[in-house]
Write an enzyme that holds these catalytic residues in place. Structure first.
Site, PDB file in Angstrom:
ATOM      1  N   ALA A  69      -2.319  -2.257  -2.783  1.00 30.74           N
ATOM      2  CA  ALA A  69      -3.964  -2.429  -3.214  1.00 30.74           C
ATOM      3  C   ALA A  69      -4.293  -1.327  -4.183  1.00 30.74           C
ATOM      4  O   ALA A  69      -3.847  -0.237  -4.130  1.00 30.74           O
ATOM      5  CB  ALA A  69      -4.868  -2.224  -1.908  1.00 30.74           C
TER       6      ALA A  69
ATOM      7  N   SER B  75      -1.600   1.239   0.537  1.00 30.19           N
ATOM      8  CA  SER B  75      -2.810   1.702  -0.562  1.00 30.19           C
ATOM      9  C   SER B  75      -2.029   2.274  -1.818  1.00 30.19           C
ATOM     10  O   SER B  75      -0.887   2.710  -1.499  1.00 30.19           O
ATOM     11  CB  SER B  75      -3.642   2.632   0.156  1.00 30.19           C
ATOM     12  OG  SER B  75      -3.105   3.858   0.167  1.00 30.19           O
ATOM     13  N   ASP B  76      -2.724   2.222  -3.011  1.00 30.64           N
ATOM     14  CA  ASP B  76      -2.133   3.106  -3.902  1.00 30.64           C
ATOM     15  C   ASP B  76      -2.358   4.378  -3.483  1.00 30.64           C
ATOM     16  O   ASP B  76      -3.032   4.587  -2.724  1.00 30.64           O
ATOM     17  CB  ASP B  76      -3.046   2.734  -5.461  1.00 30.64           C
ATOM     18  CG  ASP B  76      -2.035   3.060  -6.575  1.00 30.64           C
ATOM     19  OD1 ASP B  76      -1.164   3.971  -6.299  1.00 30.64           O
ATOM     20  OD2 ASP B  76      -2.597   2.760  -7.729  1.00 30.64           O
ATOM     21  N   TRP B  77      -1.548   5.449  -4.255  1.00 32.29           N
ATOM     22  CA  TRP B  77      -1.712   6.957  -3.555  1.00 32.29           C
ATOM     23  C   TRP B  77      -3.021   7.407  -4.076  1.00 32.29           C
ATOM     24  O   TRP B  77      -3.359   7.665  -4.839  1.00 32.29           O
ATOM     25  CB  TRP B  77      -0.612   7.840  -4.241  1.00 32.29           C
ATOM     26  CG  TRP B  77       0.596   7.568  -3.558  1.00 32.29           C
ATOM     27  CD1 TRP B  77       1.500   8.661  -3.290  1.00 32.29           C
ATOM     28  CD2 TRP B  77       1.477   6.642  -3.001  1.00 32.29           C
ATOM     29  NE1 TRP B  77       2.682   8.313  -2.591  1.00 32.29           N
ATOM     30  CE2 TRP B  77       2.467   7.146  -2.299  1.00 32.29           C
ATOM     31  CE3 TRP B  77       1.062   5.027  -2.916  1.00 32.29           C
ATOM     32  CZ2 TRP B  77       3.580   6.313  -1.605  1.00 32.29           C
ATOM     33  CZ3 TRP B  77       2.167   4.423  -2.313  1.00 32.29           C
ATOM     34  CH2 TRP B  77       3.222   5.017  -1.606  1.00 32.29           C
TER      35      TRP B  77
END
Length: 828
Positions: free
Chosen positions: A192, A224-226
């Site tokens: 995401a 999630s993206d970081w």
């Protein structure tokens, strides 16, 4: 061990609700949490659409570097891309990596997108097909792939907060389509993005549940993206399954408390944990599964990096083949291929010739074991046959490059490289080591560390005013031979991880250096919360005279049998975290090409960029060859093309404008936090056709070393709604050399009851033929190419009636046309 739902539920029952919640937060930057009660080990993740970096930014840990994603899409060769996915998987297993954070399935919506090189194409169908091929190649070898960044994360400006406003049809038919293809290919993770869509951040967006998990049946993990998770309850109640990185995300203990007090339902968390356990079982990381690397590699210690085994010859050969397969011959006036037997002198011109840019900037970056420049490749190809003359030409616009090991020495050992020291608050040395260069993104963090110091003894080869710099955030200083050059406090203007940790801006100072007089350069930066550790020390010699450089290049070109001039973008021009503001290569590079072309009609311009650039001289040179960011074997692969050992196999995956002002979609700058996708369905070639504009080069364009005639298009008289359609196109090789042609099929729907593009890409097939030979390309047009999303019914529908099928060489060259009657119920 078994992976049945019953077995997963049995394991789940061993954990308390709190323990389950804690599993959904990263343990470190690149690892998930272990759970001894289940025999669950940590899962290791790594960036790497073009190479598998592993867990550290350390130039001593090298990685095979493939051509950029835009170059892979330009191959229009799914079998080759699948093989390259297998190469990435083998590299991942060598490094103990379980999950590869690739492919990137966002689209080339605007030519200004700063991360174009990491994305495949402007078109959802081509992006989906190439992306699915990479997924299959990676996962066939037991490494999980990740489709990212879900969804509409197609530009970099304000990417952490931008709210993309896109209508439902465009979202379904254009931006979600490549992710649907990846799910159909069995991708194990979906990432995401940072952005919001229609008012809701993607990590909490309902799109994670439907269509992703519901309609498409995705049973993997949504990660999630970081740093994209910025809250607890709304993201935990959404379809997001794993918050990265850890251990300090807004999940962790906060999520455990939310489960305990009932604000996040237990069964919601249980579904997320089931998905994580299912992934771990597939990876062999659950129960009796064996890790793909030794325990020492997974211990998380700060031991010195182990040297990477030498790159296998077959890996180098595959990477080299990919360079030629993706290179696009944009124009050719009888100059290419060059015949080595007829050459005595070849002039190779331009700074990019000697320092060919092999990859884009940002989190996708890796440290290759070697890089073959265009100059290296040409010299190797002509060794013993012709003389190669190199003229560097003007320095490209952009920042000074990081210190390289061949331009400085460690002041302590005298060996090539720099000295890295970690100091405490009183300036005492806590740790020291020699490193190869001045780009140190993750200097080793030791207890009590307060300051990063990088020192190097410069050995100038050019006298004059040098540009010296230090990049990072917080309090920094730069000194030369003990004399302060700059000092100040430079707070980060953003918390974008790509800027803070990978590509921080530099502060510069000038200093006069003399040949034969070494100078000690010392850079320091203090470590402070929120500023990262990245520290980069750079140095650039005085720029050559901008007026004299083209004249020198022209003299070399005039005295040569052929000239190869290489121009391109810089790291700060195409990089994660930034969108471009122009497509120009700059006045100095354009002047260089014009001067060389005027001096020698047998001039080949090689373009070294990841995305579209303006080529105002394209009609004055003998040939234009698009090299992209070609990876570590770039120079050899391009030499194969230049001298005819291989055909330029590429076709453009994106329409190239002659000038930025011509492009129908350019906006990347949000207004009041919102970025409207007002163009709707009309992205890429669809937009050009809608506005009746003619680009420099159409989507699908690319020349080979032979010529083709498209002779006949055969379409079935009718097809049922919701069925694939098989189209046959007969083509003839009308040239004197065997070759490969990419036959492309487009659709149109005259008189449609719903809005449609003028025409749109629907499928392709590649064929090979000998001179004079006629072959038939069989192109499968998938049923999805004919369907549209009905917003009122919230369902896919297919119009019955007369459709138009077009075939040819590009979106702008479709000489063959036939009608197709679609019959049956109005259904998708």
């Amino acid at each position: 061990m078994g992976t049945s739902d019953e077995e997963i539920d049995r394991l789940l029952g061993k954990l308390t609700p709190r323990a389950r919640a804690l599993l959904l937060d990263g343990a470190t930057t690149w690892r998930t949490r272990a759970e001894p009660a289940l025999g669950l080990r940590e899962l290791v993740m790594s960036d790497g659409p073009a190479g598998v970096r592993g867990e550290a930014w350390d130039e001593r840990i090298t990685s095979v570097l493939l051509p950029s994603a835009s170059a892979l899409a330009a191959t229009w060769d799914e079998d080759l891309v699948e093989s390259l996915g297998g190469l990435l998987a083998a590299e991942a297993r060598r490094k103990g990596v379980d999950v590869l954070l690739a492919p990137t399935l966002n689209l080339h919506r605007s030519p200004l997108g700063g991360r174009h090189f990491e994305c495949f194409s402007e078109d959802p169908e081509l992006t989906g097909r190439v992306g699915a091929a990479l997924v299959r190649g990676v996962q066939a070898h037991g490494v999980a792939a990740t489709a990212k960044h879900y969804v509409a994360n197609d530009s970099e400006t304000d990417r952490l907060t931008v709210d993309v406003r896109v209508d439902e049809r465009a979202l379904r038919e254009v931006y979600l389509a490549p992710f649907e293809a990846a799910v159909a290919a069995g991708v194990r993770l979906v990432m995401a993005g940072y952005n919001a869509v229609d008012g809701t951040t993607m990590t909490a967006n309902a799109l994670l549940s439907d269509p992703l998990k519901g309609e498409w049946g995705f049973d993997g993990v949504v990660v999630s993206d970081w740093g994209a998770v910025r809250s607890t309850e709304d993201t935990a109640r959404s379809g997001l399954d794993l918050a990265m990185p850890g251990p300090d995300s807004p999940w962790g203990e906060a999520l455990a408390r939310a489960v305990a007090d009932g604000t996040v339902p237990e069964d919601t968390v249980d579904d997320k944990v089931r998905r994580l356990l299912r992934l771990a079982a597939w990876l062999g990381a659950l129960g009796e599964g064996e890790p793909p690397a030794s325990g020492a590699a997974r211990a998380g210690t700060e031991a010195p990096p182990a040297p990477r085994p030498a790159v296998a010859p077959r890996e180098r050969a595959l990477a080299r083949r990919a360079v030629a397969a993706g290179s696009v011959l944009l124009a050719n006036r009888g100059v290419l291929p060059l015949d080595p037997g007829r050459l005595r002198t070849v002039a190779v011109i331009g700074a990019h010739a000697a320092r060919t840019r092999t990859q884009g900037g940002g989190s996708a970056g890796v440290f290759p074991p070697h890089e073959v420049s265009v100059l290296d490749g040409v010299r190797a190809a002509l060794r013993g046959r012709a003389r190669v003359v190199h003229v560097p030409g003007p320095r490209p616009d952009g920042p000074a490059p990081p210190l390289d090991h061949d331009a400085c020495t460690d002041p302590r050992s005298g060996l090539p490289g720099v000295l890295l020291r970690m100091l405490d608050a009183d300036g005492r040395e806590l740790y020291a080591e020699r490193r190869r260069g001045g780009r140190l993104l993750e200097p080793r963090l030791v207890p009590g560390a307060h300051t990063v110091e990088i020192s190097a003894r410069l050995r100038p080869r050019t006298a004059g005013r040098w540009t010296l710099g230090v990049a990072g955030f917080g309090r920094m200083s730069l000194a030369l031979d003990g004399r302060p050059l700059l000092a100040g406090d430079f707070p980060p203007p953003t918390d974008d991880p790509a800027v803070v940790h990978v590509n921080p801006p530099a502060q510069y100072a000038g200093a006069d250096l003399a040949v034969g007089q070494d100078a000690l350069l010392v850079a320091r930066r203090e470590l402070a919360p929120g500023t990262g550790r990245a520290t980069v020390v750079s140095a650039a010699p005085p720029a050559p005279d901008a007026a004299a450089s083209p004249a020198e290049a022209a003299r070399a070109a005039a005295g040569a049998d052929a000239a190869i001039v290489v121009v391109g973008t810089t790291e700060h021009g195409e990089c994660e975290g930034y969108d471009r503001t122009t497509l120009s290569l700059g006045a100095t590079q354009n002047a260089l090409v014009r001067a060389v072309a005027a001096a020698n009609p047998r001039t080949v311009a090689v373009v070294n960029s990841g995305g579209p650039v303006e080529l105002p001289w394209r009609d004055t040179v003998g040939a234009v060859l698009l090299a992209w960011f070609p990876g570590q074997e770039g120079g050899d692969g391009l030499a194969d093309v230049l001298f005819g050992r291989a055909e330029p196999g590429g076709r453009l995956p994106t329409t190239w404008p002659a000038a930025l002002a011509d492009a129908p979609v350019t906006r990347t700058l949000p207004a009041d936090g919102r970025l409207p996708y007002d163009e709707g369905l009309h992205v890429g070639h669809r937009g050009w056709l809608r506005h009746a504009r003619v680009p420099a080069y159409w989507f699908g364009h690319g020349l080979g070393y032979t010529t083709w005639a498209h002779e006949e298009l055969t379409v079935p008289p009718r097809a049922g709604a919701g069925e694939d359609v098989t189209v046959r196109v007969r083509v003839r090789n009308t040239g004197a050399r065997s070759g490969r042609e990419v036959v492309q099929v487009y659709l149109a729907r005259p008189g449609s009851a719903v809005e449609r593009p003028v025409r749109w890409f629907a499928g392709y097939a590649a064929v090979r033929a000998r001179p004079g030979e006629s072959v038939t390309a069989t192109v499968r047009v998938p049923a999805r190419a004919l369907r549209h999303w009905c917003v009122r019914e919230r369902a896919w529908r297919t119009e019955t009636g007369r459709w138009r099928v077009l075939a040819g060489r590009s979106a702008g060259e479709v000489p063959l046309v036939a009608d197709l009657e679609v019959v049956g119920p109005r259904t998708g």
